[in-house]
Design an enzyme around this catalytic site. Structure first.
Site, PDB file in Angstrom:
ATOM      1  N   ARG A  65      30.812  30.311  84.932  1.00  0.00           N
ATOM      2  CA  ARG A  65      29.627  29.489  85.625  1.00  0.00           C
ATOM      3  C   ARG A  65      29.975  29.264  87.043  1.00  0.00           C
ATOM      4  O   ARG A  65      29.009  29.427  87.814  1.00  0.00           O
ATOM      5  CB  ARG A  65      29.472  27.999  84.931  1.00  0.00           C
ATOM      6  CG  ARG A  65      28.494  26.900  85.816  1.00  0.00           C
ATOM      7  CD  ARG A  65      28.013  25.998  84.902  1.00  0.00           C
ATOM      8  NE  ARG A  65      29.054  25.119  83.877  1.00  0.00           N
ATOM      9  CZ  ARG A  65      30.047  24.691  84.651  1.00  0.00           C
ATOM     10  NH1 ARG A  65      30.197  24.312  85.859  1.00  0.00           N
ATOM     11  NH2 ARG A  65      30.713  24.130  83.637  1.00  0.00           N
ATOM     12  N   TYR A 117       2.527  30.672  91.844  1.00  0.00           N
ATOM     13  CA  TYR A 117       2.883  30.944  90.651  1.00  0.00           C
ATOM     14  C   TYR A 117       2.442  29.713  89.441  1.00  0.00           C
ATOM     15  O   TYR A 117       3.191  28.725  89.973  1.00  0.00           O
ATOM     16  CB  TYR A 117       4.183  31.694  90.435  1.00  0.00           C
ATOM     17  CG  TYR A 117       4.620  31.989  88.975  1.00  0.00           C
ATOM     18  CD1 TYR A 117       4.156  32.960  88.293  1.00  0.00           C
ATOM     19  CD2 TYR A 117       5.544  30.985  88.547  1.00  0.00           C
ATOM     20  CE1 TYR A 117       4.370  33.294  87.107  1.00  0.00           C
ATOM     21  CE2 TYR A 117       6.003  31.383  87.140  1.00  0.00           C
ATOM     22  CZ  TYR A 117       5.374  32.502  86.729  1.00  0.00           C
ATOM     23  OH  TYR A 117       6.050  32.635  84.860  1.00  0.00           O
ATOM     24  N   ASP A 189       8.415  32.975  98.141  1.00  0.00           N
ATOM     25  CA  ASP A 189       8.487  33.812  96.921  1.00  0.00           C
ATOM     26  C   ASP A 189       8.140  35.055  97.292  1.00  0.00           C
ATOM     27  O   ASP A 189       6.906  35.328  97.201  1.00  0.00           O
ATOM     28  CB  ASP A 189       7.592  32.828  95.848  1.00  0.00           C
ATOM     29  CG  ASP A 189       7.885  33.537  94.495  1.00  0.00           C
ATOM     30  OD1 ASP A 189       8.127  34.720  94.419  1.00  0.00           O
ATOM     31  OD2 ASP A 189       7.678  32.982  93.396  1.00  0.00           O
ATOM     32  N   LYS A 214      10.883  40.590  87.525  1.00  0.00           N
ATOM     33  CA  LYS A 214       9.955  41.493  87.826  1.00  0.00           C
ATOM     34  C   LYS A 214      10.424  42.801  88.661  1.00  0.00           C
ATOM     35  O   LYS A 214      11.129  43.463  88.050  1.00  0.00           O
ATOM     36  CB  LYS A 214       9.006  40.726  88.695  1.00  0.00           C
ATOM     37  CG  LYS A 214       8.683  39.471  88.223  1.00  0.00           C
ATOM     38  CD  LYS A 214       7.875  39.332  86.797  1.00  0.00           C
ATOM     39  CE  LYS A 214       7.912  37.918  86.058  1.00  0.00           C
ATOM     40  NZ  LYS A 214       7.282  36.850  86.977  1.00  0.00           N
TER      41      LYS A 214
HETATM   42  C1  LIG Z   1       7.558  35.474  87.008  1.00  0.00           C
HETATM   43  C2  LIG Z   1       7.370  34.544  88.590  1.00  0.00           C
HETATM   44  C3  LIG Z   1       8.014  33.491  88.745  1.00  0.00           C
HETATM   45  C4  LIG Z   1       9.172  32.900  87.549  1.00  0.00           C
HETATM   46  O1  LIG Z   1       9.939  33.676  87.052  1.00  0.00           O
HETATM   47  P1  LIG Z   1      10.688  33.576  85.726  1.00  0.00           P
HETATM   48  O2  LIG Z   1      11.887  34.563  85.958  1.00  0.00           O
HETATM   49  O3  LIG Z   1       9.567  33.888  84.776  1.00  0.00           O
HETATM   50  O4  LIG Z   1      11.293  32.328  85.606  1.00  0.00           O
HETATM   51  C5  LIG Z   1       7.982  32.865  89.874  1.00  0.00           C
HETATM   52  N1  LIG Z   1       7.086  33.330  90.968  1.00  0.00           N
HETATM   53  C6  LIG Z   1       6.349  34.543  90.629  1.00  0.00           C
HETATM   54  C7  LIG Z   1       5.576  34.912  91.886  1.00  0.00           C
HETATM   55  C8  LIG Z   1       6.731  35.239  89.471  1.00  0.00           C
HETATM   56  O5  LIG Z   1       5.728  36.042  89.453  1.00  0.00           O
END
Ligand SMILES: *Cc1c(COP(=O)(O)O)cnc(C)c1O
Length: 411
Positions: A65, A117, A189, A214
């Site tokens: 961890r 998001y 982000d 992603k």
């Molecule tokens: C998918 C996404 C998230 C969240 O990420 P997870 O891995 O699904 O928890 C945050 N910001 C954006 C822009 C996203 O597309």
């Protein structure tokens, strides 16, 4: 054959920071195994690591961890690609957001763009408040930021650029210069573009976050997140919370995401090429009302694309409004043969979805429409299939969804 340590003459050579993106993607955090010479790291499933004396671990690691070789290597690669001194990996993009918000003291105030998001919006409105953190949303952050800052309370500004699903852009430098006058940190982000297309820290951001799920992993088979930054104080605070909260990714997921990351530049270029083809195809169709794509010179903030994105690339994401309302939008998504109707984005396969009924259904209609998320809006994630096939698929689906709808389908 007797192996001795000096059979392998070349020690692992970390890539020089002057190397360019593709070289870093392939080599950063990817040392050869000093014992076997293995070019690809093994997966360290061990949760604990032997110590030679009390408090003296044999190597760098004690307990998985706190740190694990696969996570360590993945974090090094992310830091290199985001031009950061430090990176930390988390079990999801959402866990990354939650950990950053947890680092704020009770009574802190956060300013966020309105169209964040959905999961981030949910955390800001339904979870952060329970820890005494208040969030103000702004639809026009570059203009409003100075007025929204509360002296001695505002600690963080949260930006997504491009935003989801309308693909509007924020000038990171413009917001950061106001924020830094007040000692406020700016988080970007960067999930929608990936570090290949945009490096927010180079434009003044203090922390860049990713849903690794992603583009970075890129194969729709890992859920993971990461944050990268330069400040040693942020490293102390966030790495403490990474261990204390424990929302960490598994060694196997780190290994898979690191493998995905090695081809990020190839996938990001191809996705941009395909999104450009798809955006132009849509823009010239009589069945389409409007197209949101930062790579088109008609995008209202194209000047930001040119300033903030590598070579003015638009990335792989776009959205468009279709004639015929919600029904046409839904028909379109059922008629595509290569694009799969599904949530998420950034994978090698192309996807389509209707935000108003899917990813953004939780936001009340008036708020949604004010942000440009109409019921007839379709969001597209372009993968790395052949652009010509994608173009044909879009055209035939438009024809079926709108062109022949009056004859075959009254609903
Ligand atoms: C998918 C996404 C998230 C969240 O990420 P997870 O891995 O699904 O928890 C945050 N910001 C954006 C822009 C996203 O597309």
């Amino acid at each position: 054959m007797t192996q001795t340590q000096d059979t392998i003459e070349t020690p692992p050579r970390p890539p020089s920071p002057v190397n360019q993106f593709g070289t870093l993607a392939v080599h950063a955090g990817s040392p050869h195994d000093p014992v076997t010479g293995a070019v690809i790291e093994s997966i360290s499933l061990s949760t604990t690591f032997a110590q030679s004396a009390v408090g003296k671990p044999v190597g760098l690691y004690e307990y998985t961890r706190s740190l694990n070789p696969n996570r360590d290597n993945f974090e090094k690669a992310i830091a290199a690609l985001e031009h950061a001194r430090f990176a930390l990996a988390f079990s999801s993009g959402s866990a990354t957001t939650a950990t950053i918000l947890q680092s704020l003291a009770a009574g802190s105030h956060v300013i966020s763009i309105s169209d964040v998001y959905g999961g981030t919006h949910r955390y800001f409105t339904k979870v952060a408040a329970a820890h005494g953190v208040q969030v103000t949303f702004s639809p026009n952050i570059e203009v409003d930021v100075a007025q929204l800052i509360r002296p001695n309370e505002t600690r963080l500004i949260w930006i997504e650029t491009p935003s989801n699903p309308t693909l509007s852009l924020v000038d990171i430098r413009a917001v950061a210069s106001v924020a830094h006058n007040h000692g406020i940190h700016v988080v970007v982000d960067n999930t929608f573009l990936s570090p290949y297309v945009q490096n927010p820290l180079d434009h003044g951001a203090d922390i860049v976050v990713h849903s690794v799920t992603k583009y970075i992993n890129g194969h729709s088979d890992v859920l993971m997140g990461a944050a990268a930054f330069n400040s040693p104080e942020l490293f102390d605070r966030l790495s403490f919370l990474q261990n204390a909260i424990g929302a960490v990714p598994s060694p196997f997921d780190c290994w898979l995401a690191h493998r995905g990351l090695k081809t990020l530049h190839l996938r990001a270029r191809e996705a941009t090429t395909n999104a450009t083809i798809v955006a132009k195809t849509l823009a010239s169709s009589p069945h389409v009302i409007s197209v949101n794509y930062p790579g088109l010179s008609t995008h209202p903030q194209y000047h930001i694309t040119q300033k903030q994105h590598r070579n003015g690339m638009g990335g792989g994401m776009l959205s468009f409004r279709i004639h015929g309302g919600k029904e046409a939008a839904e028909r379109f998504c059922q008629q595509t043969k290569i694009f799969t109707l599904a949530e998420s984005l950034g994978g090698v396969e192309s996807l389509v979805e209707v935000p108003g009924s899917m990813t953004h259904a939780g936001i009340p209609r008036e708020q949604r429409e004010a942000a440009g998320v109409w019921d007839d809006l379709v969001r597209v994630s372009c993968g790395i299939e052949d652009g010509e096939d994608l173009r044909k698929d879009i055209l035939q689906a438009l024809e079926k969804a709108v062109g022949s709808s009056k004859i075959t389908n009254g609903t």
